[in-house]
Design a protein around this motif. Sequence first.
Motif, PDB file in Angstrom:
ATOM      1  N   SER A  11       0.859  -1.187   0.000  1.00 20.27           N
ATOM      2  CA  SER A  11       0.000   0.000   0.000  1.00 20.27           C
ATOM      3  C   SER A  11       0.894   1.236   0.000  1.00 20.27           C
ATOM      4  O   SER A  11       2.100   1.142   0.218  1.00 20.27           O
ATOM      5  CB  SER A  11      -0.866   0.044   1.272  1.00 20.27           C
ATOM      6  OG  SER A  11      -1.732  -1.028   1.377  1.00 20.27           O
ATOM      7  N   THR A  38      -1.260  -1.072  -4.476  1.00 21.50           N
ATOM      8  CA  THR A  38      -2.513  -0.333  -4.514  1.00 21.50           C
ATOM      9  C   THR A  38      -2.354   0.768  -5.564  1.00 21.50           C
ATOM     10  O   THR A  38      -1.223   1.137  -5.913  1.00 21.50           O
ATOM     11  CB  THR A  38      -2.857   0.287  -3.149  1.00 21.50           C
ATOM     12  OG1 THR A  38      -1.835   1.214  -2.789  1.00 21.50           O
ATOM     13  CG2 THR A  38      -3.041  -0.782  -2.066  1.00 21.50           C
ATOM     14  N   THR A  83      -1.780  -0.298   4.693  1.00 22.36           N
ATOM     15  CA  THR A  83      -2.288   0.912   5.338  1.00 22.36           C
ATOM     16  C   THR A  83      -3.584   0.648   6.103  1.00 22.36           C
ATOM     17  O   THR A  83      -4.217  -0.405   5.965  1.00 22.36           O
ATOM     18  CB  THR A  83      -2.561   2.003   4.289  1.00 22.36           C
ATOM     19  OG1 THR A  83      -3.541   1.507   3.371  1.00 22.36           O
ATOM     20  CG2 THR A  83      -1.297   2.431   3.578  1.00 22.36           C
ATOM     21  N   ASN A  85      -6.450   1.938   5.511  1.00 22.47           N
ATOM     22  CA  ASN A  85      -7.503   1.703   4.534  1.00 22.47           C
ATOM     23  C   ASN A  85      -7.475   0.271   4.005  1.00 22.47           C
ATOM     24  O   ASN A  85      -8.509  -0.397   3.921  1.00 22.47           O
ATOM     25  CB  ASN A  85      -7.389   2.696   3.382  1.00 22.47           C
ATOM     26  CG  ASN A  85      -8.515   2.541   2.390  1.00 22.47           C
ATOM     27  OD1 ASN A  85      -9.682   2.647   2.740  1.00 22.47           O
ATOM     28  ND2 ASN A  85      -8.170   2.270   1.143  1.00 22.47           N
ATOM     29  N   SER A  86      -6.305  -0.217   3.642  1.00 21.14           N
ATOM     30  CA  SER A  86      -6.199  -1.570   3.088  1.00 21.14           C
ATOM     31  C   SER A  86      -6.579  -2.636   4.116  1.00 21.14           C
ATOM     32  O   SER A  86      -7.296  -3.581   3.789  1.00 21.14           O
ATOM     33  CB  SER A  86      -4.784  -1.824   2.568  1.00 21.14           C
ATOM     34  OG  SER A  86      -4.523  -1.026   1.441  1.00 21.14           O
ATOM     35  N   ASN A  88      -8.524  -2.348   6.768  1.00 22.11           N
ATOM     36  CA  ASN A  88      -9.957  -2.303   7.041  1.00 22.11           C
ATOM     37  C   ASN A  88     -10.780  -2.790   5.851  1.00 22.11           C
ATOM     38  O   ASN A  88     -11.748  -3.536   6.036  1.00 22.11           O
ATOM     39  CB  ASN A  88     -10.383  -0.892   7.456  1.00 22.11           C
ATOM     40  CG  ASN A  88      -9.853  -0.532   8.822  1.00 22.11           C
ATOM     41  OD1 ASN A  88      -9.730  -1.362   9.710  1.00 22.11           O
ATOM     42  ND2 ASN A  88      -9.498   0.726   8.992  1.00 22.11           N
ATOM     43  N   SER A  89     -10.406  -2.410   4.650  1.00 25.08           N
ATOM     44  CA  SER A  89     -11.123  -2.884   3.462  1.00 25.08           C
ATOM     45  C   SER A  89     -11.060  -4.402   3.373  1.00 25.08           C
ATOM     46  O   SER A  89     -12.059  -5.072   3.110  1.00 25.08           O
ATOM     47  CB  SER A  89     -10.532  -2.269   2.193  1.00 25.08           C
ATOM     48  OG  SER A  89     -10.727  -0.883   2.172  1.00 25.08           O
ATOM     49  N   SER A  97      -9.824  -2.559  -4.697  1.00 26.96           N
ATOM     50  CA  SER A  97      -8.472  -2.515  -5.258  1.00 26.96           C
ATOM     51  C   SER A  97      -7.991  -3.941  -5.520  1.00 26.96           C
ATOM     52  O   SER A  97      -8.365  -4.882  -4.822  1.00 26.96           O
ATOM     53  CB  SER A  97      -7.498  -1.768  -4.346  1.00 26.96           C
ATOM     54  OG  SER A  97      -7.055  -2.568  -3.282  1.00 26.96           O
ATOM     55  N   TYR A 123      -4.147   6.778  13.733  1.00 25.18           N
ATOM     56  CA  TYR A 123      -4.987   5.729  13.135  1.00 25.18           C
ATOM     57  C   TYR A 123      -5.130   4.541  14.083  1.00 25.18           C
ATOM     58  O   TYR A 123      -6.182   3.915  14.152  1.00 25.18           O
ATOM     59  CB  TYR A 123      -4.391   5.238  11.814  1.00 25.18           C
ATOM     60  CG  TYR A 123      -4.691   6.102  10.627  1.00 25.18           C
ATOM     61  CD1 TYR A 123      -5.994   6.445  10.291  1.00 25.18           C
ATOM     62  CD2 TYR A 123      -3.663   6.551   9.804  1.00 25.18           C
ATOM     63  CE1 TYR A 123      -6.256   7.227   9.179  1.00 25.18           C
ATOM     64  CE2 TYR A 123      -3.925   7.333   8.693  1.00 25.18           C
ATOM     65  CZ  TYR A 123      -5.223   7.661   8.383  1.00 25.18           C
ATOM     66  OH  TYR A 123      -5.490   8.424   7.282  1.00 25.18           O
ATOM     67  N   SER A 132     -10.390  -5.005  12.769  1.00 26.93           N
ATOM     68  CA  SER A 132      -9.942  -5.575  11.501  1.00 26.93           C
ATOM     69  C   SER A 132      -8.782  -6.533  11.698  1.00 26.93           C
ATOM     70  O   SER A 132      -8.741  -7.613  11.080  1.00 26.93           O
ATOM     71  CB  SER A 132      -9.564  -4.459  10.523  1.00 26.93           C
ATOM     72  OG  SER A 132     -10.716  -3.712  10.174  1.00 26.93           O
TER      73      SER A 132
END
Length: 179
Positions: A11, A38, A83, A85-86, A88-89, A97, A123, A132
Motif C-alpha cells: 500500500s 494499490t 495501510t 484503509n487496506s 480495514n477494506s 483494489s 490511526y 480488523s
Amino acid sequence: MTSGTLYLFASAAPPAFDVARVIETAQADGWDVCLGLTPTAARWLDESLDGLAAMTGHPVRSEYKLPGHVWPEADVILFAPATFNSINSWALGITSSFVVGVVAEGIGKGIPTVTMPCVNAAYAQHRQLDRSVTELREQGVTVLYGDGGFEPNPEGSGKPKAYPWDAALACARELAERA
C-alpha cells in the motif's frame, strides 16, 4: 533457501519506497516475486515500475488483470506495508483494489498470508483497526502488528527505514515451509 512464488503487495506508505530492496532480498532467498501495488502506491512508484517489472520478470499489477496477464500461482502472500484503509477494506471484504481483492480471495483459497500494517498512532486509536486485525487473524492471516511486528509511531514521525521488513520476509518464509 526458499523456493516458490511470493506475491509481494504494498500500500501507499513510506516503506513502499524500499520495495526494490525487499524484492532483491526475497530473490536472494529463492523466491520468484510478483509485485502488486494499490493504485496510490503505483502512482508513488510510477517512475520505477518498468525497472521493478524487469527485476521480477513479471508485470507489476495495480489493477485487476486483463485476460492473458497471468502470474504464477502464489505459494505465499506478503502484504506490507498495509495501510489503515487496506487493512480495514480487507477485513470488511471491500475489494475495490486489486491487491485487497487478491488477499481477500487468498483466504478462501487457503494461501498462507502475512501482513504487516503501517499506520501512525492516530490511526491506531481508531477502534476499527483492532477489529480488523482481529478479524483477519481469526480468518488465518498472520498479522505482524504490535510486539515482534510493526508498532505505530506518533503522527508525522514515521521511521520508514526502521520498518521491520526482515521480520515480514522471515514470517513469509516460515509460512511457506509449513504449507
